[in-house]
Motif scaffolding. Structure first.
Motif, PDB file in Angstrom:
ATOM      1  N   GLU A  26      79.538  53.138  99.798  1.00 25.62           N
ATOM      2  CA  GLU A  26      78.322  53.222 100.004  1.00 25.62           C
ATOM      3  C   GLU A  26      77.793  54.570 100.871  1.00 25.62           C
ATOM      4  N   LEU A  27      78.742  54.420 101.116  1.00 25.59           N
ATOM      5  CA  LEU A  27      78.742  56.314 101.542  1.00 25.59           C
ATOM      6  C   LEU A  27      78.056  57.329 100.287  1.00 25.59           C
ATOM      7  N   MET A  28      78.889  57.298  99.680  1.00 23.87           N
ATOM      8  CA  MET A  28      78.981  58.041  98.635  1.00 23.87           C
ATOM      9  C   MET A  28      77.050  58.503  97.856  1.00 23.87           C
ATOM     10  N   VAL A  76      74.748  60.177 102.645  1.00 19.19           N
ATOM     11  CA  VAL A  76      73.658  58.961 102.023  1.00 19.19           C
ATOM     12  C   VAL A  76      72.711  58.410 103.447  1.00 19.19           C
ATOM     13  N   ALA A  77      71.884  59.198 103.550  1.00 19.87           N
ATOM     14  CA  ALA A  77      70.544  59.673 104.210  1.00 19.87           C
ATOM     15  C   ALA A  77      69.960  57.961 105.821  1.00 19.87           C
ATOM     16  N   HIS A  78      70.312  57.294 105.033  1.00 21.37           N
ATOM     17  CA  HIS A  78      69.424  56.172 106.524  1.00 21.37           C
ATOM     18  C   HIS A  78      71.146  55.395 106.461  1.00 21.37           C
ATOM     19  N   LEU A  79      72.303  56.436 105.775  1.00 16.08           N
ATOM     20  CA  LEU A  79      73.470  55.499 107.069  1.00 16.08           C
ATOM     21  C   LEU A  79      73.456  56.297 108.795  1.00 16.08           C
ATOM     22  N   ASN A  80      72.895  57.350 108.690  1.00 13.49           N
ATOM     23  CA  ASN A  80      72.747  57.754 110.369  1.00 13.49           C
ATOM     24  C   ASN A  80      72.226  57.326 111.636  1.00 13.49           C
ATOM     25  N   GLY A  81      72.739  57.399 112.170  1.00 11.32           N
ATOM     26  CA  GLY A  81      72.857  56.518 113.632  1.00 11.32           C
ATOM     27  C   GLY A  81      73.115  54.514 112.889  1.00 11.32           C
ATOM     28  N   VAL A 144      87.257  49.680 112.021  1.00 16.30           N
ATOM     29  CA  VAL A 144      86.607  50.429 113.503  1.00 16.30           C
ATOM     30  C   VAL A 144      84.983  49.479 112.587  1.00 16.30           C
ATOM     31  N   GLU A 145      84.295  49.994 114.160  1.00 14.33           N
ATOM     32  CA  GLU A 145      82.566  49.794 113.841  1.00 14.33           C
ATOM     33  C   GLU A 145      82.143  50.836 115.141  1.00 14.33           C
ATOM     34  N   GLY A 146      80.926  51.505 114.528  1.00 16.12           N
ATOM     35  CA  GLY A 146      80.532  52.072 115.963  1.00 16.12           C
ATOM     36  C   GLY A 146      79.100  52.496 115.179  1.00 16.12           C
ATOM     37  N   PRO A 147      78.241  53.322 115.705  1.00 19.25           N
ATOM     38  CA  PRO A 147      77.260  54.000 115.526  1.00 19.25           C
ATOM     39  C   PRO A 147      77.849  55.383 114.274  1.00 19.25           C
ATOM     40  N   LEU A 148      77.794  55.690 112.642  1.00 19.59           N
ATOM     41  CA  LEU A 148      77.799  56.483 111.802  1.00 19.59           C
ATOM     42  C   LEU A 148      76.832  57.622 111.636  1.00 19.59           C
ATOM     43  N   GLN A 149      77.660  58.847 112.023  1.00 27.83           N
ATOM     44  CA  GLN A 149      76.478  59.282 112.087  1.00 27.83           C
ATOM     45  C   GLN A 149      77.432  60.740 110.511  1.00 27.83           C
ATOM     46  N   VAL A 150      75.769  61.627 110.403  1.00 27.12           N
ATOM     47  CA  VAL A 150      75.974  62.212 109.934  1.00 27.12           C
ATOM     48  C   VAL A 150      76.469  63.632 110.084  1.00 27.12           C
TER      49      VAL A 150
END
Length: 177
Positions: A26-28, A76-81, A144-150
């Protein structure tokens, strides 16, 4: 009216629910996923696998003849935050005075720092975890859990396309499987 009251009572419970597990693919972006599927088999025969370490190790790509997807930093832009739960393997970078890892790369498979080819940058996540975790075995998978940032991160060891400030890090347990 009962449904409204029930829904209002469930909102606090849902707010504390674990985030859905995020798959590494999903990160690709989709075009990278398709390119990866179409890629020919890659040899893992390296000086490291033969027991010699004549070449520079680490997660950075060493060969220049690999398909472009193996160097991809496309995100993948929609994953940012978005808050994610990602399972993977640590590559320790920094630790605190008690020996707990506070900064590490998370990668999708064990031993990525000695295998060739390493994952592409969009399959490497820099994890910042100020509380730290004692890593007794870097081959033990972590949640690992938390907010993902591009966020592009580059150092001598690797290039990563994502970073995550972890709210929780723990070793995957048998009951999780």
């Amino acid at each position: 009216m009962r449904r409204i009251l029930l829904a209002l009572l469930l909102v606090p419970l849902l707010a504390h629910a674990e985030p859905r597990e995020t798959d590494w693919l999903e990160l690709m972006p989709r075009e990278d996923q398709l390119a990866l599927e179409a890629m020919p088999e890659i040899s893992h025969e390296t000086p490291e696998s033969a027991g010699t370490f004549g070449q520079q190790g680490g997660l950075k790509q060493q060969k220049s003849d690999l398909p472009a997807v193996m160097y991809s930093s496309k995100t993948v832009a929609h994953l940012n935050g978005k808050t994610v739960r990602l399972g993977g393997y640590p590559v320790p970078l920094e630790s605190d005075a008690e020996g707990r890892s506070t900064l590490f790369f998370l990668v999708p498979y064990p031993g990525a720092c000695i295998h060739v080819p390493p994952p592409p940058p969009n399959q490497i996540v820099l994890v910042r975890y100020p509380q730290g975790i004692l890593l007794e075995d870097i081959y033990a998978p972590l949640w690992v859990e938390g907010p993902l940032q591009v966020e592009t991160v580059s150092n001598d060891l690797a290039d990563a396309a994502y970073a995550l400030k972890a709210s929780s890090v723990r070793v995957v347990e048998e009951a999780d499987l």
